[in-house]
Scaffold this motif. Structure first.
Motif, PDB file in Angstrom:
ATOM      1  N   ALA A  93      -5.084 -16.155  -3.293  1.00  0.00           N
ATOM      2  CA  ALA A  93      -5.175 -15.418  -4.556  1.00  0.00           C
ATOM      3  C   ALA A  93      -6.501 -14.673  -4.687  1.00  0.00           C
ATOM      4  CB  ALA A  93      -4.990 -16.377  -5.727  1.00  0.00           C
ATOM      5  N   ARG A  94      -7.565 -15.270  -4.201  1.00  0.00           N
ATOM      6  CA  ARG A  94      -8.875 -14.617  -4.289  1.00  0.00           C
ATOM      7  C   ARG A  94      -8.908 -13.353  -3.434  1.00  0.00           C
ATOM      8  NH1 ARG A  94     -14.607 -17.517  -2.553  1.00  0.00           N
ATOM      9  NH2 ARG A  94     -15.945 -15.690  -2.885  1.00  0.00           N
ATOM     10  N   ALA A  95      -8.378 -13.432  -2.217  1.00  0.00           N
ATOM     11  CA  ALA A  95      -8.361 -12.267  -1.329  1.00  0.00           C
ATOM     12  C   ALA A  95      -7.443 -11.174  -1.875  1.00  0.00           C
ATOM     13  CB  ALA A  95      -7.911 -12.690   0.064  1.00  0.00           C
ATOM     14  N   VAL A  96      -6.331 -11.576  -2.449  1.00  0.00           N
ATOM     15  CA  VAL A  96      -5.406 -10.615  -3.049  1.00  0.00           C
ATOM     16  C   VAL A  96      -6.081  -9.864  -4.186  1.00  0.00           C
ATOM     17  CG1 VAL A  96      -3.331 -10.449  -4.493  1.00  0.00           C
ATOM     18  CG2 VAL A  96      -3.277 -11.776  -2.375  1.00  0.00           C
ATOM     19  N   ARG A  97      -6.787 -10.611  -5.035  1.00  0.00           N
ATOM     20  CA  ARG A  97      -7.432  -9.959  -6.177  1.00  0.00           C
ATOM     21  C   ARG A  97      -8.535  -9.015  -5.726  1.00  0.00           C
ATOM     22  NH1 ARG A  97      -6.829  -7.121  -9.764  1.00  0.00           N
ATOM     23  NH2 ARG A  97      -8.108  -7.165 -11.634  1.00  0.00           N
ATOM     24  N   ALA A  98      -9.225  -9.337  -4.647  1.00  0.00           N
ATOM     25  CA  ALA A  98     -10.255  -8.442  -4.131  1.00  0.00           C
ATOM     26  C   ALA A  98      -9.639  -7.108  -3.692  1.00  0.00           C
ATOM     27  CB  ALA A  98     -10.988  -9.099  -2.966  1.00  0.00           C
ATOM     28  N   TYR A  99      -8.496  -7.167  -3.030  1.00  0.00           N
ATOM     29  CA  TYR A  99      -7.787  -5.937  -2.642  1.00  0.00           C
ATOM     30  C   TYR A  99      -7.363  -5.148  -3.873  1.00  0.00           C
ATOM     31  CZ  TYR A  99      -3.892  -2.983  -1.095  1.00  0.00           C
ATOM     32  OH  TYR A  99      -3.029  -1.936  -0.875  1.00  0.00           O
ATOM     33  N   GLY A 142      -3.838   2.188   2.668  1.00  0.00           N
ATOM     34  CA  GLY A 142      -3.502   1.585   3.956  1.00  0.00           C
ATOM     35  C   GLY A 142      -4.738   1.070   4.663  1.00  0.00           C
ATOM     36  N   ARG A 143      -5.797   1.880   4.674  1.00  0.00           N
ATOM     37  CA  ARG A 143      -7.050   1.408   5.284  1.00  0.00           C
ATOM     38  C   ARG A 143      -7.600   0.197   4.539  1.00  0.00           C
ATOM     39  NH1 ARG A 143     -11.277   5.994   7.076  1.00  0.00           N
ATOM     40  NH2 ARG A 143     -11.431   6.287   4.820  1.00  0.00           N
ATOM     41  N   LEU A 144      -7.560   0.251   3.205  1.00  0.00           N
ATOM     42  CA  LEU A 144      -8.027  -0.900   2.438  1.00  0.00           C
ATOM     43  C   LEU A 144      -7.228  -2.154   2.785  1.00  0.00           C
ATOM     44  CD1 LEU A 144      -8.645   0.519  -1.164  1.00  0.00           C
ATOM     45  CD2 LEU A 144     -10.367  -0.281   0.468  1.00  0.00           C
ATOM     46  N   ALA A 145      -5.915  -2.013   2.882  1.00  0.00           N
ATOM     47  CA  ALA A 145      -5.075  -3.171   3.209  1.00  0.00           C
ATOM     48  C   ALA A 145      -5.439  -3.725   4.588  1.00  0.00           C
ATOM     49  CB  ALA A 145      -3.600  -2.786   3.153  1.00  0.00           C
ATOM     50  N   GLY A 146      -5.661  -2.832   5.555  1.00  0.00           N
ATOM     51  CA  GLY A 146      -6.061  -3.287   6.878  1.00  0.00           C
ATOM     52  C   GLY A 146      -7.399  -3.996   6.860  1.00  0.00           C
ATOM     53  N   GLN A 147      -8.351  -3.458   6.116  1.00  0.00           N
ATOM     54  CA  GLN A 147      -9.676  -4.086   6.020  1.00  0.00           C
ATOM     55  C   GLN A 147      -9.610  -5.445   5.345  1.00  0.00           C
ATOM     56  OE1 GLN A 147     -11.715  -1.017   3.877  1.00  0.00           O
ATOM     57  NE2 GLN A 147     -11.903   0.334   5.669  1.00  0.00           N
ATOM     58  N   HIS A 148      -8.853  -5.532   4.257  1.00  0.00           N
ATOM     59  CA  HIS A 148      -8.749  -6.811   3.550  1.00  0.00           C
ATOM     60  C   HIS A 148      -7.947  -7.826   4.365  1.00  0.00           C
ATOM     61  CE1 HIS A 148     -10.612  -6.177  -0.449  1.00  0.00           C
ATOM     62  NE2 HIS A 148     -10.435  -4.906  -0.141  1.00  0.00           N
ATOM     63  N   ALA A 149      -6.983  -7.360   5.136  1.00  0.00           N
ATOM     64  CA  ALA A 149      -6.241  -8.279   5.998  1.00  0.00           C
ATOM     65  C   ALA A 149      -7.177  -8.901   7.022  1.00  0.00           C
ATOM     66  CB  ALA A 149      -5.103  -7.534   6.692  1.00  0.00           C
ATOM     67  N   ASP A 195     -10.294  -3.285  -5.489  1.00  0.00           N
ATOM     68  CA  ASP A 195     -10.687  -2.081  -4.763  1.00  0.00           C
ATOM     69  C   ASP A 195      -9.719  -0.933  -5.028  1.00  0.00           C
ATOM     70  OD1 ASP A 195     -12.958  -3.162  -3.699  1.00  0.00           O
ATOM     71  OD2 ASP A 195     -12.172  -3.425  -1.672  1.00  0.00           O
ATOM     72  N   CYS A 196      -8.427  -1.238  -5.091  1.00  0.00           N
ATOM     73  CA  CYS A 196      -7.423  -0.211  -5.386  1.00  0.00           C
ATOM     74  C   CYS A 196      -7.558   0.301  -6.814  1.00  0.00           C
ATOM     75  CB  CYS A 196      -6.026  -0.762  -5.156  1.00  0.00           C
ATOM     76  SG  CYS A 196      -5.642  -1.128  -3.425  1.00  0.00           S
ATOM     77  N   GLU A 197      -7.851  -0.595  -7.726  1.00  0.00           N
ATOM     78  CA  GLU A 197      -8.025  -0.190  -9.121  1.00  0.00           C
ATOM     79  C   GLU A 197      -9.204   0.763  -9.277  1.00  0.00           C
ATOM     80  OE1 GLU A 197      -6.165  -4.269 -11.130  1.00  0.00           O
ATOM     81  OE2 GLU A 197      -8.336  -4.022 -10.902  1.00  0.00           O
ATOM     82  N   ARG A 198     -10.314   0.424  -8.651  1.00  0.00           N
ATOM     83  CA  ARG A 198     -11.500   1.274  -8.772  1.00  0.00           C
ATOM     84  C   ARG A 198     -11.277   2.652  -8.144  1.00  0.00           C
ATOM     85  NH1 ARG A 198     -14.501  -3.744  -8.091  1.00  0.00           N
ATOM     86  NH2 ARG A 198     -14.266  -3.562  -5.831  1.00  0.00           N
ATOM     87  N   ALA A 199     -10.633   2.669  -6.991  1.00  0.00           N
ATOM     88  CA  ALA A 199     -10.470   3.925  -6.268  1.00  0.00           C
ATOM     89  C   ALA A 199      -9.365   4.800  -6.828  1.00  0.00           C
ATOM     90  CB  ALA A 199     -10.185   3.634  -4.789  1.00  0.00           C
ATOM     91  N   ILE A 200      -8.312   4.194  -7.361  1.00  0.00           N
ATOM     92  CA  ILE A 200      -7.111   4.968  -7.707  1.00  0.00           C
ATOM     93  C   ILE A 200      -6.594   4.697  -9.114  1.00  0.00           C
ATOM     94  CG2 ILE A 200      -4.686   5.345  -7.094  1.00  0.00           C
ATOM     95  CD1 ILE A 200      -5.469   4.836  -4.187  1.00  0.00           C
ATOM     96  N   ILE A 201      -6.415   3.439  -9.498  1.00  0.00           N
ATOM     97  CA  ILE A 201      -5.730   3.145 -10.754  1.00  0.00           C
ATOM     98  C   ILE A 201      -6.506   3.668 -11.953  1.00  0.00           C
ATOM     99  CG2 ILE A 201      -4.779   1.351 -12.241  1.00  0.00           C
ATOM    100  CD1 ILE A 201      -3.273   1.607  -9.640  1.00  0.00           C
ATOM    101  N   TRP A 202      -7.789   3.307 -12.074  1.00  0.00           N
ATOM    102  CA  TRP A 202      -8.524   3.722 -13.267  1.00  0.00           C
ATOM    103  C   TRP A 202      -8.698   5.236 -13.328  1.00  0.00           C
ATOM    104  CZ3 TRP A 202      -7.238  -0.089 -15.725  1.00  0.00           C
ATOM    105  CH2 TRP A 202      -7.470  -1.407 -15.335  1.00  0.00           C
ATOM    106  N   PRO A 203      -9.052   5.931 -12.241  1.00  0.00           N
ATOM    107  CA  PRO A 203      -9.074   7.397 -12.317  1.00  0.00           C
ATOM    108  C   PRO A 203      -7.712   8.000 -12.653  1.00  0.00           C
ATOM    109  CG  PRO A 203     -10.279   6.641 -10.389  1.00  0.00           C
ATOM    110  CD  PRO A 203      -9.583   5.439 -10.953  1.00  0.00           C
ATOM    111  N   CYS A 213       0.840  -1.189   0.000  1.00  0.00           N
ATOM    112  CA  CYS A 213       0.000   0.000   0.000  1.00  0.00           C
ATOM    113  C   CYS A 213       0.880   1.245   0.000  1.00  0.00           C
ATOM    114  CB  CYS A 213      -0.944  -0.009   1.201  1.00  0.00           C
ATOM    115  SG  CYS A 213      -0.149  -0.182   2.809  1.00  0.00           S
ATOM    116  N   GLY A 214       0.241   2.406  -0.214  1.00  0.00           N
ATOM    117  CA  GLY A 214       1.006   3.641  -0.286  1.00  0.00           C
ATOM    118  C   GLY A 214       1.969   3.628  -1.460  1.00  0.00           C
ATOM    119  N   ASP A 215       3.114   4.267  -1.311  1.00  0.00           N
ATOM    120  CA  ASP A 215       4.104   4.297  -2.390  1.00  0.00           C
ATOM    121  C   ASP A 215       4.584   2.894  -2.745  1.00  0.00           C
ATOM    122  OD1 ASP A 215       3.785   6.999  -2.118  1.00  0.00           O
ATOM    123  OD2 ASP A 215       5.880   7.457  -1.689  1.00  0.00           O
ATOM    124  N   ALA A 216       4.609   1.992  -1.781  1.00  0.00           N
ATOM    125  CA  ALA A 216       4.997   0.605  -2.053  1.00  0.00           C
ATOM    126  C   ALA A 216       4.024  -0.063  -3.011  1.00  0.00           C
ATOM    127  CB  ALA A 216       5.086  -0.195  -0.761  1.00  0.00           C
ATOM    128  N   GLY A 217       2.774   0.415  -3.024  1.00  0.00           N
ATOM    129  CA  GLY A 217       1.769  -0.122  -3.934  1.00  0.00           C
ATOM    130  C   GLY A 217       1.714   0.588  -5.267  1.00  0.00           C
TER     131      GLY A 217
END
Length: 383
Positions: free
Chosen positions: A321-327, A304-311, A330-338, A282-286
């Motif tokens: 793999a399923r849990a990883v893809r769900a995280y 960071g909050r998303l990572a905590g929630q998914h953890a 969520d990151c793609e919808r919130a940040i990557i695509w915009p 998450c963050g710059d590492a992500g």
């Protein structure tokens, strides 16, 4: 098999790591956070915290207006300055942003972290993530190992998670570079409380900035996408010096207070952020930096909050793999695509500035309309 002493291991106690740890700890997980620094510590950054970022910080601290309790400057408006001097403005109205030096911001988040049930160990330099049977199972320093079912990597650019997942360091248009210094004596005149971004011919796919001062020191810098920076052939400190020299109306009496610092910013322009069995980044590492603005604090807090929630959601069955893809989704919808849309805006700005088309009245009106609103905004709200 004995139950592990740690449910979630977090590497890094910056905004992303603190947000992840606080979120997971408050949900009942046993959380350990490791950071190589001893707080308070300075961090090279533009220091801009958007109004959406400030809201997340308040939620993490379970308080209101948390940033008002530490050294800060209030940002009530923004301005984009074009090469001919035209200013295009935007207001943040009753939801201002802030400039907060990372020395103070990160220590505030550290205190919030320690007030949760998470444990923080400072001065610990993690060397690698532990990989067993193609799964991350913890982390190691020179003399110690920590094991947990879930590891959250919040350790910034060049994250240990990248090597553990076999990912290469981003370059070209997937990376940006920036250079900043703290200046005293910057003359803002009637632009007090305004964050200024200067779009200039010498900085294609980038800009120069001047932010409102905190305790008399203004954060001033230049930002540029790495592919265009490499073509330009100049060192970043030289680009900063030239930017300052081009604007005597701001910097004629300015004096550099501390040494210039350079850093890299992994951009949110590729799908599937770094994550794999046992680990979320998450963050710059992500690789979540906004390509148009270069902002990353809200992205760090949010992911960071998303990572905590998914953890927490994955603790019962494991971070598969399923849990990883769900995280990742969520990151793609919130940040990557915009961010991909904003990458297109960045390319359009480069063309408008380099060709001079921005001087046309219709184009200027279109720029003003787009800049004043927040239809493509990620980190902040305008009014």
């Amino acid at each position: 098999m004995p139950k592990p002493a740690i449910d979630v291991l977090v590497i890094g106690a910056g905004p992303a790591g603190c947000a992840a740890a606080i979120t997971a700890a408050r949900a009942g997980a046993r959380v350990l956070v490791l950071d190589r620094a001893s707080f308070p510590r300075p961090k090279t950054c533009g220091d801009a915290v958007s109004n959406r970022g400030a809201k997340v910080i308040d939620e993490l601290g379970q308080t209101r207006d948390a940033l008002l309790g530490i050294p800060h400057a209030i940002v009530r408006a923004g301005a984009a300055i074009l090469p001919d001097g035209t200013r295009v403005g935007r207001s943040f109205g009753h939801e201002p942003g802030y400039i907060v030096p990372r020395l103070h911001l990160d220590d505030l988040l550290r205190r919030m972290l320690e007030s949760s049930d998470a444990e923080l160990r400072q001065g610990v330099k993690v060397r690698r993530l532990i990989v067993e049977r193609e799964r991350i199972v913890g982390a190691a320093s020179d003399g110690h190992e920590w094991r947990a079912p879930i590891t959250i990597a919040a350790d910034g650019p060049g994250s240990l998670a990248w090597a553990a997942l076999g990912l290469e360091y981003q370059r070209g248009r997937q990376l940006a570079v920036a250079c900043t210094g703290y200046y005293e004596g910057v003359e803002f005149g009637d632009a007090a409380g305004v964050s200024e971004h200067y779009f200039e011919l010498e900085l294609p796919c980038g800009y120069g900035w001047a932010f409102p001062p905190v305790d008399g020191l203004a954060n001033v810098g230049v930002y540029q996408r790495a592919d265009h920076f490499e073509r330009g052939g100049h060192k970043l400190p030289r680009l900063l010096d030239r930017f300052v020299a081009r604007h005597p109306e701001r910097f004629a009496a300015a004096r550099l207070h501390q040494k210039i610092r350079v850093w890299s910013l992994p951009l949110a322009v590729a799908p599937r952020p770094p994550a794999g069995p046992g680990v979320l980044a998450c963050g710059d590492a992500g690789r979540f930096i906004d390509p148009l603005s270069g902002e990353g604090i809200w992205q760090a807090l949010h992911t960071g909050r998303l990572a905590g929630q998914h953890a927490i959601a994955a603790l019962s069955r494991g971070l598969d793999a399923r849990a990883v893809r769900a995280y990742q989704r969520d990151c793609e919808r919130a940040i990557i695509w915009p961010s991909m849309l904003r990458l297109g805006v960045q390319e359009a700005m480069r063309t408008l500035v380099s060709t001079g088309i921005y001087r046309r009245p219709l184009i200027k009106r279109a720029l003003a309309w787009g800049y004043e609103g927040d239809a493509l905004e990620i980190t902040k709200r305008t009014s």
